[in-house]
Design an enzyme around this catalytic site. Structure first.
Site, PDB file in Angstrom:
ATOM      1  N   PRO A 143      64.211  42.573  -1.281  1.00 18.55           N
ATOM      2  CA  PRO A 143      63.978  41.220  -0.757  1.00 18.55           C
ATOM      3  C   PRO A 143      64.740  40.909   0.532  1.00 18.55           C
ATOM      4  CG  PRO A 143      65.602  41.154  -2.510  1.00 18.55           C
ATOM      5  CD  PRO A 143      65.160  42.587  -2.402  1.00 18.55           C
ATOM      6  N   GLU A 144      65.315  41.930   1.174  1.00 20.72           N
ATOM      7  CA  GLU A 144      66.193  41.688   2.323  1.00 20.72           C
ATOM      8  C   GLU A 144      65.534  40.860   3.425  1.00 20.72           C
ATOM      9  OE1 GLU A 144      67.989  45.470   0.520  1.00 20.72           O
ATOM     10  OE2 GLU A 144      66.053  44.475   0.629  1.00 20.72           O
ATOM     11  N   VAL A 145      64.242  41.118   3.719  1.00 23.23           N
ATOM     12  CA  VAL A 145      63.603  40.398   4.825  1.00 23.23           C
ATOM     13  C   VAL A 145      63.536  38.903   4.566  1.00 23.23           C
ATOM     14  CG1 VAL A 145      62.240  42.367   5.621  1.00 23.23           C
ATOM     15  CG2 VAL A 145      61.288  40.837   3.881  1.00 23.23           C
ATOM     16  N   ILE A 203      65.889  37.029   3.519  1.00 21.22           N
ATOM     17  CA  ILE A 203      67.138  36.349   3.889  1.00 21.22           C
ATOM     18  C   ILE A 203      67.597  36.783   5.282  1.00 21.22           C
ATOM     19  CG2 ILE A 203      67.907  35.994   1.509  1.00 21.22           C
ATOM     20  CD1 ILE A 203      69.845  38.361   1.912  1.00 21.22           C
ATOM     21  N   PHE A 244      67.739  39.798   6.511  1.00 20.46           N
ATOM     22  CA  PHE A 244      68.485  41.055   6.498  1.00 20.46           C
ATOM     23  C   PHE A 244      67.491  42.203   6.642  1.00 20.46           C
ATOM     24  CE2 PHE A 244      71.551  44.028   4.222  1.00 20.46           C
ATOM     25  CZ  PHE A 244      72.492  43.983   5.240  1.00 20.46           C
TER      26      PHE A 244
END
Length: 260
Positions: free
Chosen positions: A134-136, A138, A140
């Protein structure tokens, strides 16, 4: 303070358990260093021929520690570089671990936790397992774990997982090639240990060299990969494991591999 990583053994199989369930086994600095130490101990243990990586509590690993994420807002480039180096060392050591490594994922494996799972040679998942990057969402980038994911499932599948940022169910992860098998949760750890034990029946040097060849030939041009394979093939033919394996084959008995 709770011991961050537990280490036990089931016959020839070492069981490495992430043990901070109160923070969903987040990969904070303490967990990263404890996990590196545990993997190093197993790698050097001549009686441990394979390992299982799992987590305690409801999650395998939810990725970065929330406290660490908050600290990132004020971290200097040098501090971020040091933290990235620690994480990269963990992923590299898990991916190049010289013995068969089986992941037993029973709950969420997200972000860096999903990256850790993808460093395993084989992944078994419980029905409630979830896998995602799920980085994208937030702001990241799943930068380091991207490399391992693309090697495991191919760039095309990796693109969707990384760009969408959504979590896959165990069955979806199976269909995507990220997971090898879905196992009922009550049998997950025992099945992972059984599988690891069966993998441990191979010659220690053959297992280590096979993993090393996979690591070093991924992405190489065909001729360079074949040259490296030929060099390793010659090396393996002259080793004691090869001699013992052939003798056992002709004598119709189980091989007795020496300690690595």
């Amino acid at each position: 303070m709770t011991q961050a990583v537990l280490l036990s053994r089931e016959g020839p199989v070492a069981v490495v358990t992430l043990n901070r369930p109160e923070v969903r086994n987040a990969l904070g600095p303490e967990m990263v260093e404890a996990l590196r130490e545990a993997l190093g101990r197993v790698a050097e243990d001549p009686f441990a021929r394979a390992a299982v990586l799992t987590g305690s509590g409801p999650a395998f690993s939810a990725g970065a520690d929330l406290g660490a994420l908050r600290a990132l807002r004020q971290a200097t480039p040098r501090e971020n570089d040091a933290d990235s180096r620690r994480l990269l060392a963990l992923y590299r050591e898990a991916a190049t671990f010289p013995k068969p490594l089986v992941g037993a994922v029973h709950g969420p494996a997200l972000a860096g936790g999903c990256g850790l799972a993808t460093t395993c040679d084989v992944i078994l998942a419980g029905p409630r397992a979830r896998f995602g990057y799920p980085e994208v969402r937030i702001g990241f980038v799943a930068a380091m774990v991207l490399v391992f994911l693309a090697r495991q499932v191919g760039e095309r599948t990796a693109r969707e997982l990384l760009l969408a940022g959504r979590a896959l169910s165990a069955e979806e992860a199976l269909a995507a090639g990220l997971v090898h098998r879905v196992v009922e949760e009550e049998n997950l750890l025992s099945e992972a240990v059984r599988l690891a034990a069966s993998l441990a029946e191979g010659a220690p040097s053959s297992l280590a060299l096979t993993k090393e060849l996979l690591w070093h030939t991924s992405g190489l041009p065909m001729e360079r990969a074949l040259h490296l394979a030929k060099v390793l093939n010659v090396f393996a033919r002259t080793g004691p494991d090869m001699r013992e394996g052939l003798e056992a084959f002709f004598e119709k008995r189980r091989p007795s591999w020496p300690a690595p």
